[in-house]
Design a protein around this motif. Structure first.
Motif, PDB file in Angstrom:
ATOM      1  N   GLY A  15       0.808  -1.220   0.000  1.00  0.00           N
ATOM      2  CA  GLY A  15       0.000   0.000   0.000  1.00  0.00           C
ATOM      3  C   GLY A  15       0.835   1.261   0.000  1.00  0.00           C
ATOM      4  O   GLY A  15       0.544   2.218  -0.730  1.00  0.00           O
ATOM      5  N   PHE A  16       1.906   1.271   0.794  1.00  0.00           N
ATOM      6  CA  PHE A  16       2.761   2.458   0.816  1.00  0.00           C
ATOM      7  C   PHE A  16       3.576   2.579  -0.471  1.00  0.00           C
ATOM      8  O   PHE A  16       3.887   3.695  -0.903  1.00  0.00           O
ATOM      9  CB  PHE A  16       3.651   2.454   2.055  1.00  0.00           C
ATOM     10  N   ALA A  17       3.939   1.468  -1.088  1.00  0.00           N
ATOM     11  CA  ALA A  17       4.615   1.530  -2.386  1.00  0.00           C
ATOM     12  C   ALA A  17       3.673   2.106  -3.447  1.00  0.00           C
ATOM     13  O   ALA A  17       4.070   2.949  -4.265  1.00  0.00           O
ATOM     14  CB  ALA A  17       5.112   0.154  -2.797  1.00  0.00           C
ATOM     15  N   LEU A  18       2.415   1.668  -3.420  1.00  0.00           N
ATOM     16  CA  LEU A  18       1.426   2.225  -4.355  1.00  0.00           C
ATOM     17  C   LEU A  18       1.209   3.709  -4.094  1.00  0.00           C
ATOM     18  O   LEU A  18       1.015   4.493  -5.026  1.00  0.00           O
ATOM     19  CB  LEU A  18       0.103   1.466  -4.239  1.00  0.00           C
ATOM     20  N   SER A  19       1.239   4.085  -2.828  1.00  0.00           N
ATOM     21  CA  SER A  19       1.097   5.495  -2.484  1.00  0.00           C
ATOM     22  C   SER A  19       2.259   6.314  -3.042  1.00  0.00           C
ATOM     23  O   SER A  19       2.058   7.424  -3.535  1.00  0.00           O
ATOM     24  CB  SER A  19       1.022   5.662  -0.970  1.00  0.00           C
ATOM     25  N   ALA A  20       3.467   5.769  -2.967  1.00  0.00           N
ATOM     26  CA  ALA A  20       4.629   6.474  -3.519  1.00  0.00           C
ATOM     27  C   ALA A  20       4.480   6.648  -5.026  1.00  0.00           C
ATOM     28  O   ALA A  20       4.770   7.725  -5.574  1.00  0.00           O
ATOM     29  CB  ALA A  20       5.911   5.719  -3.188  1.00  0.00           C
ATOM     30  N   VAL A  21       4.003   5.605  -5.704  1.00  0.00           N
ATOM     31  CA  VAL A  21       3.782   5.707  -7.153  1.00  0.00           C
ATOM     32  C   VAL A  21       2.702   6.742  -7.452  1.00  0.00           C
ATOM     33  O   VAL A  21       2.825   7.567  -8.356  1.00  0.00           O
ATOM     34  CB  VAL A  21       3.407   4.317  -7.735  1.00  0.00           C
ATOM     35  N   PHE A  22       1.627   6.726  -6.663  1.00  0.00           N
ATOM     36  CA  PHE A  22       0.514   7.658  -6.863  1.00  0.00           C
ATOM     37  C   PHE A  22       0.957   9.101  -6.662  1.00  0.00           C
ATOM     38  O   PHE A  22       0.675   9.975  -7.497  1.00  0.00           O
ATOM     39  CB  PHE A  22      -0.625   7.297  -5.910  1.00  0.00           C
ATOM     40  N   VAL A  23       1.671   9.370  -5.577  1.00  0.00           N
ATOM     41  CA  VAL A  23       2.143  10.731  -5.311  1.00  0.00           C
ATOM     42  C   VAL A  23       3.164  11.145  -6.369  1.00  0.00           C
ATOM     43  O   VAL A  23       3.169  12.295  -6.824  1.00  0.00           O
ATOM     44  CB  VAL A  23       2.719  10.839  -3.882  1.00  0.00           C
ATOM     45  N   GLY A  24       4.008  10.210  -6.788  1.00  0.00           N
ATOM     46  CA  GLY A  24       4.952  10.516  -7.863  1.00  0.00           C
ATOM     47  C   GLY A  24       4.249  10.889  -9.157  1.00  0.00           C
ATOM     48  O   GLY A  24       4.662  11.826  -9.853  1.00  0.00           O
ATOM     49  N   MET A  25       3.165  10.178  -9.471  1.00  0.00           N
ATOM     50  CA  MET A  25       2.407  10.503 -10.680  1.00  0.00           C
ATOM     51  C   MET A  25       1.694  11.850 -10.537  1.00  0.00           C
ATOM     52  O   MET A  25       1.580  12.603 -11.514  1.00  0.00           O
ATOM     53  CB  MET A  25       1.412   9.395 -10.998  1.00  0.00           C
ATOM     54  N   LEU A  26       1.199  12.142  -9.325  1.00  0.00           N
ATOM     55  CA  LEU A  26       0.593  13.458  -9.105  1.00  0.00           C
ATOM     56  C   LEU A  26       1.596  14.563  -9.356  1.00  0.00           C
ATOM     57  O   LEU A  26       1.268  15.596  -9.967  1.00  0.00           O
ATOM     58  CB  LEU A  26       0.056  13.564  -7.675  1.00  0.00           C
ATOM     59  N   MET A  27       2.823  14.359  -8.890  1.00  0.00           N
ATOM     60  CA  MET A  27       3.857  15.373  -9.089  1.00  0.00           C
ATOM     61  C   MET A  27       4.288  15.442 -10.558  1.00  0.00           C
ATOM     62  O   MET A  27       4.460  16.519 -11.111  1.00  0.00           O
ATOM     63  CB  MET A  27       5.085  15.077  -8.217  1.00  0.00           C
ATOM     64  N   TYR A  28       4.452  14.296 -11.198  1.00  0.00           N
ATOM     65  CA  TYR A  28       4.919  14.258 -12.580  1.00  0.00           C
ATOM     66  C   TYR A  28       3.921  14.924 -13.527  1.00  0.00           C
ATOM     67  O   TYR A  28       4.295  15.707 -14.400  1.00  0.00           O
ATOM     68  CB  TYR A  28       5.177  12.810 -13.016  1.00  0.00           C
ATOM     69  N   LEU A  54      -0.469   9.895   4.238  1.00  0.00           N
ATOM     70  CA  LEU A  54      -1.929   9.806   4.287  1.00  0.00           C
ATOM     71  C   LEU A  54      -2.484   8.924   3.169  1.00  0.00           C
ATOM     72  O   LEU A  54      -3.401   8.126   3.393  1.00  0.00           O
ATOM     73  CB  LEU A  54      -2.540  11.207   4.255  1.00  0.00           C
ATOM     74  N   ASN A  55      -1.948   9.052   1.977  1.00  0.00           N
ATOM     75  CA  ASN A  55      -2.370   8.152   0.896  1.00  0.00           C
ATOM     76  C   ASN A  55      -1.919   6.728   1.183  1.00  0.00           C
ATOM     77  O   ASN A  55      -2.612   5.777   0.826  1.00  0.00           O
ATOM     78  CB  ASN A  55      -1.807   8.626  -0.441  1.00  0.00           C
ATOM     79  N   GLY A  56      -0.763   6.574   1.822  1.00  0.00           N
ATOM     80  CA  GLY A  56      -0.291   5.234   2.184  1.00  0.00           C
ATOM     81  C   GLY A  56      -1.226   4.549   3.162  1.00  0.00           C
ATOM     82  O   GLY A  56      -1.462   3.345   3.061  1.00  0.00           O
ATOM     83  N   ILE A  57      -1.764   5.288   4.116  1.00  0.00           N
ATOM     84  CA  ILE A  57      -2.720   4.708   5.063  1.00  0.00           C
ATOM     85  C   ILE A  57      -3.957   4.217   4.329  1.00  0.00           C
ATOM     86  O   ILE A  57      -4.452   3.112   4.588  1.00  0.00           O
ATOM     87  CB  ILE A  57      -3.078   5.744   6.146  1.00  0.00           C
ATOM     88  N   VAL A  58      -4.448   5.023   3.409  1.00  0.00           N
ATOM     89  CA  VAL A  58      -5.641   4.628   2.648  1.00  0.00           C
ATOM     90  C   VAL A  58      -5.349   3.417   1.777  1.00  0.00           C
ATOM     91  O   VAL A  58      -6.099   2.428   1.783  1.00  0.00           O
ATOM     92  CB  VAL A  58      -6.147   5.814   1.794  1.00  0.00           C
ATOM     93  N   PHE A  59      -4.258   3.472   1.010  1.00  0.00           N
ATOM     94  CA  PHE A  59      -3.944   2.364   0.107  1.00  0.00           C
ATOM     95  C   PHE A  59      -3.617   1.084   0.872  1.00  0.00           C
ATOM     96  O   PHE A  59      -3.972  -0.007   0.434  1.00  0.00           O
ATOM     97  CB  PHE A  59      -2.785   2.737  -0.815  1.00  0.00           C
ATOM     98  N   ALA A  60      -2.963   1.198   2.021  1.00  0.00           N
ATOM     99  CA  ALA A  60      -2.651   0.016   2.823  1.00  0.00           C
ATOM    100  C   ALA A  60      -3.931  -0.614   3.360  1.00  0.00           C
ATOM    101  O   ALA A  60      -4.078  -1.842   3.374  1.00  0.00           O
ATOM    102  CB  ALA A  60      -1.719   0.387   3.970  1.00  0.00           C
ATOM    103  N   GLY A  61      -4.869   0.209   3.792  1.00  0.00           N
ATOM    104  CA  GLY A  61      -6.149  -0.320   4.279  1.00  0.00           C
ATOM    105  C   GLY A  61      -6.920  -1.026   3.191  1.00  0.00           C
ATOM    106  O   GLY A  61      -7.503  -2.102   3.412  1.00  0.00           O
TER     107      GLY A  61
END
Length: 109
Positions: A15-28, A54-61
């Motif tokens: 979930g936290f790895a997906l969050s990192a990808v998601f935030v990276g895409m938001l920035m990119y 915060l996105n990691g908490i959601v994606f991990a859940g």
């Protein structure tokens, strides 16, 4: 370590790895001009970490919920015939209705 705990840790990491990808895409893709806001502010790194956590908490859940729902219950025998449930037939029930007005009801009493 119990299997459920290792499953939880693995799903949280995913979930936290997906969050990192998601935030990276938001920035990119500069969604809502986030890249400019983060890069031009002195607190941009804190904002980036907060968004990731915060996105990691959601994606991990969500990851853990999906993993739990996909677990099989091996106690139930597979296959077999479906048991027929008794069906209740809808039959009309007669209902008596008093069609008199309230004044007519008082006269008869």
């Amino acid at each position: 370590m119990p299997k459920l705990i290792s499953l939880y840790i693995r799903q949280v990491a995913i979930g936290f790895a997906l969050s990192a990808v998601f935030v990276g895409m938001l920035m990119y893709f500069n969604v809502a001009n986030l890249w400019h806001l983060v890069s031009s502010s002195s607190e941009g790194a804190i904002a980036l970490v907060v968004m990731w956590v915060l996105n990691g908490i959601v994606f991990a859940g969500v990851q853990f919920g999906i993993a739990i729902m996909r677990l099989k219950d091996d106690d139930q025998p597979g296959g077999g015939k479906r048991q027929m449930m008794p069906m209740m037939l809808a039959e009309p029930v007669p209902v008596k209705v008093d069609r008199r007005t309230p004044q007519q009801r008082q006269i008869r009493r």
